[in-house]
Design a protein around this motif. Structure first.
Motif, PDB file in Angstrom:
ATOM      1  N   LYS A 169      -0.558   3.198  60.374  1.00  0.00           N
ATOM      2  CA  LYS A 169      -1.285   3.969  61.823  1.00  0.00           C
ATOM      3  C   LYS A 169      -0.163   4.353  62.735  1.00  0.00           C
ATOM      4  O   LYS A 169      -0.486   5.365  63.489  1.00  0.00           O
ATOM      5  CB  LYS A 169      -1.841   2.479  62.391  1.00  0.00           C
ATOM      6  N   ALA A 170       1.223   3.849  62.539  1.00  0.00           N
ATOM      7  CA  ALA A 170       2.194   4.667  63.269  1.00  0.00           C
ATOM      8  C   ALA A 170       2.760   5.709  62.555  1.00  0.00           C
ATOM      9  O   ALA A 170       3.798   6.296  63.425  1.00  0.00           O
ATOM     10  CB  ALA A 170       3.183   3.486  63.643  1.00  0.00           C
ATOM     11  N   LEU A 171       2.499   6.235  61.552  1.00  0.00           N
ATOM     12  CA  LEU A 171       2.960   7.304  60.979  1.00  0.00           C
ATOM     13  C   LEU A 171       2.730   8.494  61.690  1.00  0.00           C
ATOM     14  O   LEU A 171       1.860   8.702  62.317  1.00  0.00           O
ATOM     15  CB  LEU A 171       2.359   7.344  59.363  1.00  0.00           C
ATOM     16  N   PRO A 172       3.886   9.654  61.505  1.00  0.00           N
ATOM     17  CA  PRO A 172       3.649  10.931  62.094  1.00  0.00           C
ATOM     18  C   PRO A 172       2.200  11.584  61.323  1.00  0.00           C
ATOM     19  O   PRO A 172       2.177  11.207  60.123  1.00  0.00           O
ATOM     20  CB  PRO A 172       4.823  11.619  61.505  1.00  0.00           C
ATOM     21  N   ASN A 173       1.564  12.290  62.306  1.00  0.00           N
ATOM     22  CA  ASN A 173       0.497  12.862  61.728  1.00  0.00           C
ATOM     23  C   ASN A 173      -0.902  11.834  61.492  1.00  0.00           C
ATOM     24  O   ASN A 173      -1.884  12.224  60.757  1.00  0.00           O
ATOM     25  CB  ASN A 173       0.668  13.944  60.499  1.00  0.00           C
ATOM     26  N   ALA A 174      -0.672  10.572  61.639  1.00  0.00           N
ATOM     27  CA  ALA A 174      -1.801   9.558  61.257  1.00  0.00           C
ATOM     28  C   ALA A 174      -2.902   9.628  62.618  1.00  0.00           C
ATOM     29  O   ALA A 174      -2.316   9.626  63.705  1.00  0.00           O
ATOM     30  CB  ALA A 174      -1.252   8.278  61.374  1.00  0.00           C
ATOM     31  N   ARG A 175      -3.943   9.632  62.377  1.00  0.00           N
ATOM     32  CA  ARG A 175      -5.059   9.495  63.353  1.00  0.00           C
ATOM     33  C   ARG A 175      -4.872   7.867  63.929  1.00  0.00           C
ATOM     34  O   ARG A 175      -5.077   7.101  63.134  1.00  0.00           O
ATOM     35  CB  ARG A 175      -6.372   9.808  62.749  1.00  0.00           C
ATOM     36  N   ALA A 176      -5.022   8.082  65.228  1.00  0.00           N
ATOM     37  CA  ALA A 176      -4.917   6.928  66.063  1.00  0.00           C
ATOM     38  C   ALA A 176      -6.251   6.064  65.744  1.00  0.00           C
ATOM     39  O   ALA A 176      -7.173   6.316  65.514  1.00  0.00           O
ATOM     40  CB  ALA A 176      -4.932   7.038  67.319  1.00  0.00           C
ATOM     41  N   GLY A 177      -6.159   4.670  65.758  1.00  0.00           N
ATOM     42  CA  GLY A 177      -7.243   3.730  66.009  1.00  0.00           C
ATOM     43  C   GLY A 177      -7.174   2.769  64.724  1.00  0.00           C
ATOM     44  O   GLY A 177      -6.863   1.640  65.079  1.00  0.00           O
ATOM     45  N   SER A 178      -7.664   3.244  63.459  1.00  0.00           N
ATOM     46  CA  SER A 178      -7.642   2.186  62.433  1.00  0.00           C
ATOM     47  C   SER A 178      -7.323   2.848  61.190  1.00  0.00           C
ATOM     48  O   SER A 178      -7.029   3.926  60.965  1.00  0.00           O
ATOM     49  CB  SER A 178      -9.285   1.922  62.406  1.00  0.00           C
ATOM     50  N   ALA A 179      -7.293   1.902  59.979  1.00  0.00           N
ATOM     51  CA  ALA A 179      -7.070   2.349  58.761  1.00  0.00           C
ATOM     52  C   ALA A 179      -7.710   1.691  57.787  1.00  0.00           C
ATOM     53  O   ALA A 179      -8.461   0.615  58.081  1.00  0.00           O
ATOM     54  CB  ALA A 179      -5.575   1.764  58.291  1.00  0.00           C
ATOM     55  N   ALA A 180      -7.998   2.324  56.722  1.00  0.00           N
ATOM     56  CA  ALA A 180      -8.945   1.796  55.535  1.00  0.00           C
ATOM     57  C   ALA A 180      -7.843   1.203  54.562  1.00  0.00           C
ATOM     58  O   ALA A 180      -6.872   1.212  54.656  1.00  0.00           O
ATOM     59  CB  ALA A 180      -9.657   2.883  54.793  1.00  0.00           C
ATOM     60  N   ILE A 181      -8.565   0.359  53.573  1.00  0.00           N
ATOM     61  CA  ILE A 181      -7.749  -0.329  52.833  1.00  0.00           C
ATOM     62  C   ILE A 181      -8.226  -0.138  51.296  1.00  0.00           C
ATOM     63  O   ILE A 181      -9.641  -0.367  50.946  1.00  0.00           O
ATOM     64  CB  ILE A 181      -7.792  -1.929  53.010  1.00  0.00           C
ATOM     65  N   VAL A 182      -7.586   0.360  50.417  1.00  0.00           N
ATOM     66  CA  VAL A 182      -8.154   0.222  48.910  1.00  0.00           C
ATOM     67  C   VAL A 182      -7.189  -0.983  48.207  1.00  0.00           C
ATOM     68  O   VAL A 182      -6.139  -0.876  48.102  1.00  0.00           O
ATOM     69  CB  VAL A 182      -7.750   1.594  48.233  1.00  0.00           C
ATOM     70  N   GLY A 183      -8.029  -1.938  47.562  1.00  0.00           N
ATOM     71  CA  GLY A 183      -7.335  -3.103  46.964  1.00  0.00           C
ATOM     72  C   GLY A 183      -7.775  -2.934  45.326  1.00  0.00           C
ATOM     73  O   GLY A 183      -8.800  -2.788  45.099  1.00  0.00           O
ATOM     74  N   ALA A 184      -6.642  -3.392  44.641  1.00  0.00           N
ATOM     75  CA  ALA A 184      -6.877  -3.457  43.180  1.00  0.00           C
ATOM     76  C   ALA A 184      -6.745  -4.738  43.014  1.00  0.00           C
ATOM     77  O   ALA A 184      -5.733  -5.535  43.111  1.00  0.00           O
ATOM     78  CB  ALA A 184      -5.776  -2.662  42.671  1.00  0.00           C
ATOM     79  N   SER A 185      -7.856  -5.312  42.015  1.00  0.00           N
ATOM     80  CA  SER A 185      -7.640  -6.638  41.822  1.00  0.00           C
ATOM     81  C   SER A 185      -7.216  -7.811  42.914  1.00  0.00           C
ATOM     82  O   SER A 185      -8.182  -7.966  43.765  1.00  0.00           O
ATOM     83  CB  SER A 185      -6.617  -6.992  40.533  1.00  0.00           C
ATOM     84  N   ALA A 186      -5.989  -8.577  42.652  1.00  0.00           N
ATOM     85  CA  ALA A 186      -5.704  -9.571  43.763  1.00  0.00           C
ATOM     86  C   ALA A 186      -5.645  -8.760  45.132  1.00  0.00           C
ATOM     87  O   ALA A 186      -5.974  -9.472  46.151  1.00  0.00           O
ATOM     88  CB  ALA A 186      -4.527 -10.214  43.371  1.00  0.00           C
ATOM     89  N   GLY A 187      -5.186  -7.497  45.172  1.00  0.00           N
ATOM     90  CA  GLY A 187      -5.289  -6.733  46.448  1.00  0.00           C
ATOM     91  C   GLY A 187      -6.456  -6.749  47.147  1.00  0.00           C
ATOM     92  O   GLY A 187      -6.682  -6.428  48.283  1.00  0.00           O
TER      93      GLY A 187
END
Length: 287
Positions: A169-187
């Motif tokens: 969320k703090a990266l340059p050019n990141a849209r403020a507010g929220s993030a999505a997650i893609v999880g694999a298996s245990a993730g």
């Protein structure tokens, strides 16, 4: 779907999965070819040049984790990484993450990729790159000391995954507010838990794994009837779907007759699964 009496029991199950994956996948010498531990890797991309260290403003998150540019780790070059970043906790513990970003100034919605129990593999890094091509900043961080990108494992896995969300969320050019997650298996099960403990997760893609947590954010469930690790993966996922809907949640799904464990990286299903993931994220992460 089997319900466990406590999160301690769930931790034991996760440990068993990690042990199972680890027993089948020992980290080879740097010159060896590293393949995905849980699926047949998608067709290999042309060998890219090694990513040079790219600078970006250092980031210190609210948890005190300091993120700074670092060199690409040893091993085969990884295609398309914009930044390799090292995160350092106040206690000196560190991890590493690959960051992919679309061309342009943004701001772009952000996605965190949480890898399988056997580590962040070359095939999963390629999946993160391909998801980013849909218009997202994608951060794939290392949570375990196995596979393509080794890192020191922290006792509290949720703390590490949460640090990836904060950093994304703090990266340059990141849209403020929220993030999505893609999880694999245990993730996947870890992503579902994180969405209950934070209020800044916008959507989740759960690939080949669900769990006992039912977040209020939209969830895309992907699973295979030919899962090589979880015999009743589809049945568990369908039970999860039913419970999500009973609780008033938003859930979509797609089940494959082939594909094995982790359909996003399996050669038979990767193209379709990535397309479905991008479409789902565009539907919910940008709303």
């Amino acid at each position: 779907m089997v319900r466990l009496g406590s999160r301690v029991a769930l931790s034991l199950v996760a440990s068993a999965v990690i042990a199972s994956c680890s027993a089948q996948n020992v980290l080879p010498a740097p010159s060896a070819t590293v393949t995905s531990t849980a699926a047949v890797a998608a067709a290999a991309s042309p060998t890219p040049a090694r990513t040079p260290r790219a600078t970006f403003p250092g980031v210190t998150t609210s948890a005190g984790v300091v993120w700074e540019a670092t060199d690409e780790p040893p091993g085969p070059p990884v295609e398309g990484v914009k930044w390799w970043a090292k995160g350092t906790w106040p206690d000196g513990n560190t991890t590493i993450a690959a960051v992919y970003s679309p061309t342009g100034d943004g701001p772009f919605p952000t996605v965190v990729y949480l890898h399988e129990a056997a580590g962040l593999t070359q095939a999963q890094l390629d999946v993160a790159r391909r998801i980013s091509s849909g218009g997202f900043i994608v951060l794939a961080g290392c949570r375990f000391e196995f596979a393509r990108v080794p890192c020191r494992r922290r006792f509290n896995l949720y703390e590490t995954s949460s640090a990836f969300v904060d950093f994304a969320k703090a990266l340059p050019n990141a849209r403020a507010g929220s993030a999505a997650i893609v999880g694999a298996s245990a993730g996947s099960s870890e992503a579902l838990y994180l969405a209950l403990s934070r209020n800044d997760i916008s959507a989740i893609v759960a690939d080949s794994g669900v769990g006992i947590d039912y977040p209020k954010v939209p969830v895309l469930v992907l699973a295979s009837r030919a899962d090589s690790l979880i015999a009743n993966s589809v049945e568990q996922s369908q039970a999860f779907e039913a419970e999500m809907r009973a609780r008033g949640g938003i859930v979509e799904s797609h089940y494959y007759d082939n594909g094995g464990h982790i359909v996003l990286v399996n050669a038979q299903t990767t193209d379709d699964a990535i397309q479905r993931t991008i479409a789902f994220l565009n539907k919910y992460i940008t709303r």
